[in-house]
Enzyme design. Structure first.
Site, PDB file in Angstrom:
ATOM      1  N   LYS A   1       0.842  -1.184   0.000  1.00 24.21           N
ATOM      2  CA  LYS A   1       0.000   0.000   0.000  1.00 24.21           C
ATOM      3  C   LYS A   1       0.889   1.251   0.000  1.00 24.21           C
ATOM      4  O   LYS A   1       2.028   1.133   0.423  1.00 24.21           O
ATOM      5  CB  LYS A   1      -0.958   0.004   1.182  1.00 24.21           C
ATOM      6  CG  LYS A   1      -0.331   0.409   2.525  1.00 24.21           C
ATOM      7  CD  LYS A   1      -1.387   0.717   3.539  1.00 24.21           C
ATOM      8  CE  LYS A   1      -1.675   2.182   3.643  1.00 24.21           C
ATOM      9  NZ  LYS A   1      -0.855   2.936   4.574  1.00 24.21           N
TER      10      LYS A   1
ATOM     11  N   HIS B   1      -1.765  -4.844   5.546  1.00 21.98           N
ATOM     12  CA  HIS B   1      -1.180  -5.664   6.617  1.00 21.98           C
ATOM     13  C   HIS B   1      -2.179  -5.934   7.749  1.00 21.98           C
ATOM     14  O   HIS B   1      -1.980  -6.852   8.532  1.00 21.98           O
ATOM     15  CB  HIS B   1       0.134  -5.062   7.126  1.00 21.98           C
ATOM     16  CG  HIS B   1      -0.016  -3.909   8.058  1.00 21.98           C
ATOM     17  ND1 HIS B   1      -0.269  -2.640   7.632  1.00 21.98           N
ATOM     18  CD2 HIS B   1       0.042  -3.841   9.405  1.00 21.98           C
ATOM     19  CE1 HIS B   1      -0.355  -1.840   8.680  1.00 21.98           C
ATOM     20  NE2 HIS B   1      -0.167  -2.539   9.775  1.00 21.98           N
TER      21      HIS B   1
ATOM     22  N   LYS C   1      -3.098  -9.615  10.363  1.00 26.80           N
ATOM     23  CA  LYS C   1      -3.122  -9.698  11.834  1.00 26.80           C
ATOM     24  C   LYS C   1      -4.045 -10.844  12.246  1.00 26.80           C
ATOM     25  O   LYS C   1      -5.185 -10.932  11.785  1.00 26.80           O
ATOM     26  CB  LYS C   1      -3.628  -8.379  12.440  1.00 26.80           C
ATOM     27  CG  LYS C   1      -2.638  -7.219  12.292  1.00 26.80           C
ATOM     28  CD  LYS C   1      -3.191  -5.962  12.931  1.00 26.80           C
ATOM     29  CE  LYS C   1      -2.416  -4.718  12.533  1.00 26.80           C
ATOM     30  NZ  LYS C   1      -1.202  -4.480  13.286  1.00 26.80           N
TER      31      LYS C   1
ATOM     32  N   ASP D   1      -4.580   7.192   4.286  1.00 25.74           N
ATOM     33  CA  ASP D   1      -3.561   6.369   4.954  1.00 25.74           C
ATOM     34  C   ASP D   1      -4.190   5.223   5.753  1.00 25.74           C
ATOM     35  O   ASP D   1      -3.603   4.147   5.858  1.00 25.74           O
ATOM     36  CB  ASP D   1      -2.739   7.272   5.891  1.00 25.74           C
ATOM     37  CG  ASP D   1      -1.556   6.551   6.505  1.00 25.74           C
ATOM     38  OD1 ASP D   1      -0.788   5.938   5.743  1.00 25.74           O
ATOM     39  OD2 ASP D   1      -1.400   6.588   7.745  1.00 25.74           O
TER      40      ASP D   1
ATOM     41  N   HIS E   1      -7.265   0.020   5.890  1.00 21.26           N
ATOM     42  CA  HIS E   1      -7.436  -0.747   7.127  1.00 21.26           C
ATOM     43  C   HIS E   1      -8.864  -0.646   7.701  1.00 21.26           C
ATOM     44  O   HIS E   1      -9.466  -1.662   8.057  1.00 21.26           O
ATOM     45  CB  HIS E   1      -6.437  -0.295   8.189  1.00 21.26           C
ATOM     46  CG  HIS E   1      -5.020  -0.225   7.691  1.00 21.26           C
ATOM     47  ND1 HIS E   1      -4.503  -1.130   6.811  1.00 21.26           N
ATOM     48  CD2 HIS E   1      -4.012   0.640   7.944  1.00 21.26           C
ATOM     49  CE1 HIS E   1      -3.234  -0.831   6.555  1.00 21.26           C
ATOM     50  NE2 HIS E   1      -2.915   0.246   7.229  1.00 21.26           N
TER      51      HIS E   1
ATOM     52  N   LYS F   1      -3.884  10.180  14.596  1.00 22.23           N
ATOM     53  CA  LYS F   1      -2.542  10.206  15.194  1.00 22.23           C
ATOM     54  C   LYS F   1      -2.590  11.125  16.413  1.00 22.23           C
ATOM     55  O   LYS F   1      -3.482  11.978  16.534  1.00 22.23           O
ATOM     56  CB  LYS F   1      -1.527  10.797  14.200  1.00 22.23           C
ATOM     57  CG  LYS F   1      -1.453  10.065  12.870  1.00 22.23           C
ATOM     58  CD  LYS F   1      -0.405   8.989  12.886  1.00 22.23           C
ATOM     59  CE  LYS F   1      -0.242   8.395  11.498  1.00 22.23           C
ATOM     60  NZ  LYS F   1       0.283   7.045  11.509  1.00 22.23           N
TER      61      LYS F   1
HETATM   62  C1  BG6 Z   1       0.124   2.035   8.042  1.00 27.65           C
HETATM   63  C2  BG6 Z   1      -0.013   3.523   8.003  1.00 27.65           C
HETATM   64  O1  BG6 Z   1      -0.519   1.443   6.938  1.00 27.65           O
HETATM   65  O2  BG6 Z   1      -0.450   1.532   9.231  1.00 27.65           O
HETATM   66  C3  BG6 Z   1       0.636   4.162   9.224  1.00 27.65           C
HETATM   67  O3  BG6 Z   1       0.607   4.021   6.830  1.00 27.65           O
HETATM   68  C4  BG6 Z   1       0.110   3.524  10.493  1.00 27.65           C
HETATM   69  O4  BG6 Z   1       0.430   5.560   9.248  1.00 27.65           O
HETATM   70  C5  BG6 Z   1       0.175   2.010  10.410  1.00 27.65           C
HETATM   71  O5  BG6 Z   1       0.916   4.000  11.560  1.00 27.65           O
HETATM   72  C6  BG6 Z   1      -0.524   1.378  11.596  1.00 27.65           C
HETATM   73  O6  BG6 Z   1      -0.285   0.004  11.592  1.00 27.65           O
HETATM   74  P1  BG6 Z   1      -0.279  -0.838  12.934  1.00 27.65           P
HETATM   75  O7  BG6 Z   1      -0.062  -2.237  12.514  1.00 27.65           O
HETATM   76  O8  BG6 Z   1       0.864  -0.287  13.779  1.00 27.65           O
HETATM   77  O9  BG6 Z   1      -1.582  -0.593  13.594  1.00 27.65           O
END
Ligand code: BG6
Length: 481
Positions: free
Chosen positions: A155, A185, A189, A242, A247, A333
């Site tokens: 991504k 990703h 999980k 993002d 996600h 964030k």
């Molecule tokens: C990423 C984003 O895809 O996922 C980031 O680009 C974010 O900004 C991250 O921090 C969060 O992933 P995880 O696995 O830490 O929740």
């Protein structure tokens, strides 16, 4: 963990000198090897522009493995063997010579290690380079082989709907959709996959999982970190691109989808697509955007930037199961804690029998995806003593307690393994990507984000958004709330 060994293959990582390789890919490959699922014949070829010797590349890889692998070289004695499997090829991504040398190297690997022409290309490079690398692989005839050929794309997959469509078209000119594995990703999980197990391997939840019993659904993916060193990228993206397009919408689809007729890539993704097709266009009043104070001073952020670092949405899935049930999604964030959680709040009891209570808390089921991987069922119980007063309590399941501290594989382990085994269930399909951009695009123009204090839960308006449910956003631990 019971896992089936993959077929031997050559894994080619484009962007091998970068962060992703060191932090995620090499550590994941190492843990897979330690668990015995990566056959010794599997070879890894790193491709990048920086001139590096094999030895220097292996040292870098080792640093990543040592720092980030779930099963570190100290725990598993495989490193000296693993190290030899990494080789490096330096070259420009737009230079046909790079691909000619790569083809030569792959032929040598097949001959020396019996990898049978099986190739997994991993694009761990800036997205701008995806079309170029895909096209060059095609020109060099590397889009097919005597074994299988697959390509993993990281991504972000596009920046909006038109760019995602263009990228899909460019990739499809060279690779068939069945060869393309688009990473999200979150799908790797374990706790995210468990949404499906919870729903479809148990008989007791699914009958309640609909508009007759569910009052509303909340999905929170919060992060305590600021944009930090990634400000340059982040400022062109923002939280909607993002986090939401990928996600959060993935979590929504897994929560809202119908049971597929079988657990395979086609049926699973068909059902996810149907959810996205059913999401009603999100009303402007149902969107709250925020930007943490201090964001504009981060190095790499454009002056006067309107990029949101927080968003909260209310959306509806217009189908038989979910008609009228609001789904609240939020992410940002610089929030108070890192937490990913899905909560279904059930409807209240229709009649208050126990008059010692002014009001009973509604039942809730929370799936905590991280960091405390767990499931909580929140219900009322009788407070000991006279009368019929009640107190809210939790029934809890914690992964760590039942399966041990190291039991949960890293997302990239699962995804690499699945790609090596040809299972695309946990990867996003082209139509899924396009539908999700179609939902997010109209929101990216929702005006000036409201400021919020770092360490707070975002702008006040985000709380107002859920008020119609007579509750606030739910957080982490449930006791006593
Ligand atoms: C990423 C984003 O895809 O996922 C980031 O680009 C974010 O900004 C991250 O921090 C969060 O992933 P995880 O696995 O830490 O929740």
């Amino acid at each position: 963990m019971t896992r089936i060994q993959t077929e031997p293959a050559a894994i080619v990582i484009f962007g091998a000198s970068g962060d992703l390789t060191g932090r995620k890919l090499a550590p994941a490959l190492h843990s897979l090897a330690c668990e015995g699922v990566l056959p010794p014949a599997t070879q890894i070829i790193g491709v990048a522009r920086s001139p590096l010797t094999d030895t220097a590349f292996r040292e870098r890889v080792y640093e990543g493995v040592e720092a980030y692998a779930r099963l570190k070289p100290g725990i598993c004695s495989l490193w000296s063997d693993m190290s030899d499997r990494y080789t490096y090829l330096s070259g420009g991504y737009d230079d046909p010579e790079t691909y000619r040398r790569l083809a030569e190297r792959l032929a040598q690997v097949d001959a020396a290690h019996g990898t049978g022409g099986n190739r997994l290309f991993y694009l761990a490079i800036p997205p701008l380079l995806y079309p170029e690398v895909a096209a060059q692989l095609g020109k060099a005839g590397l889009n097919h082989s005597s074994g299988w050929t697959r390509i993993i794309v990281e991504k972000p997959f596009g920046h909006d709907l038109p760019s995602a469509e263009a990228l899909n078209a460019q990739v499809h000119r060279v690779f068939d959709e069945s060869q393309v594995y688009r990473i999200d990703h979150y799908l790797g999980k374990e706790t995210v996959q468990n949404i499906l197990t919870l729903r479809f391997a148990n008989a007791i939840f699914e009958p309640l999982w609909n508009r007759n019993y569910v009052d509303h659904v909340q999905i929170t993916v919060s992060e305590s970190v600021s944009v930090g060193r990634r400000a340059g990228y982040y400022d062109t993206s923002g939280v909607l691109r993002d986090m939401f397009q990928n996600h959060l919408l993935q979590l929504l689809t897994l929560t809202a989808m119908e049971p597929p007729p079988a657990f395979n890539a086609r049926f699973l993704r068909d059902e996810k697509v149907k959810v996205l097709q059913a999401v009603r266009a999100i009303a402007p009043d149902d969107v709250v955007l925020g930007q943490y104070e201090g964001y504009l001073q981060e190095a790499g952020v454009a002056r006067g930037s309107r990029t949101p670092t927080f968003a909260a949405l209310r959306l509806y899935v217009d189908n038989w199961r979910w008609q009228g049930v609001p789904f609240y999604l939020r992410s940002g964030k610089s929030l108070p804690q890192k937490l990913s959680e899905i909560t279904l709040q059930f409807k209240r009891v229709p009649h208050l029998l126990f008059r010692d209570n002014a009001r009973l808390a509604p039942n809730r089921l929370s799936i905590c995806l991280q960091p405390d991987e767990s499931i909580h069922l929140h219900f009322e119980t009788k407070t000991p003593g006279a009368g019929m007063r009640t107190s809210p309590v939790d029934m809890e399941f914690h992964y760590g307690e039942d399966f041990g501290e190291h039991a949960l594989p890293e997302a990239y382990e699962r995804l690499l393994l699945d790609a090596l085994q040809g299972d695309a269930s946990l990867f996003a399909r082209a139509d899924e990507i396009e539908l999700s951009w179609g939902l997010i695009d109209p929101l990216t123009d929702s005006g000036v984000p409201a400021p919020y204090m770092p360490g707070s839960w975002g702008p006040e308006a985000a709380h107002a958004l859920v008020e119609q449910q007579h509750c606030d956003w739910y957080l982490g631990r449930r006791h006593g709330d």
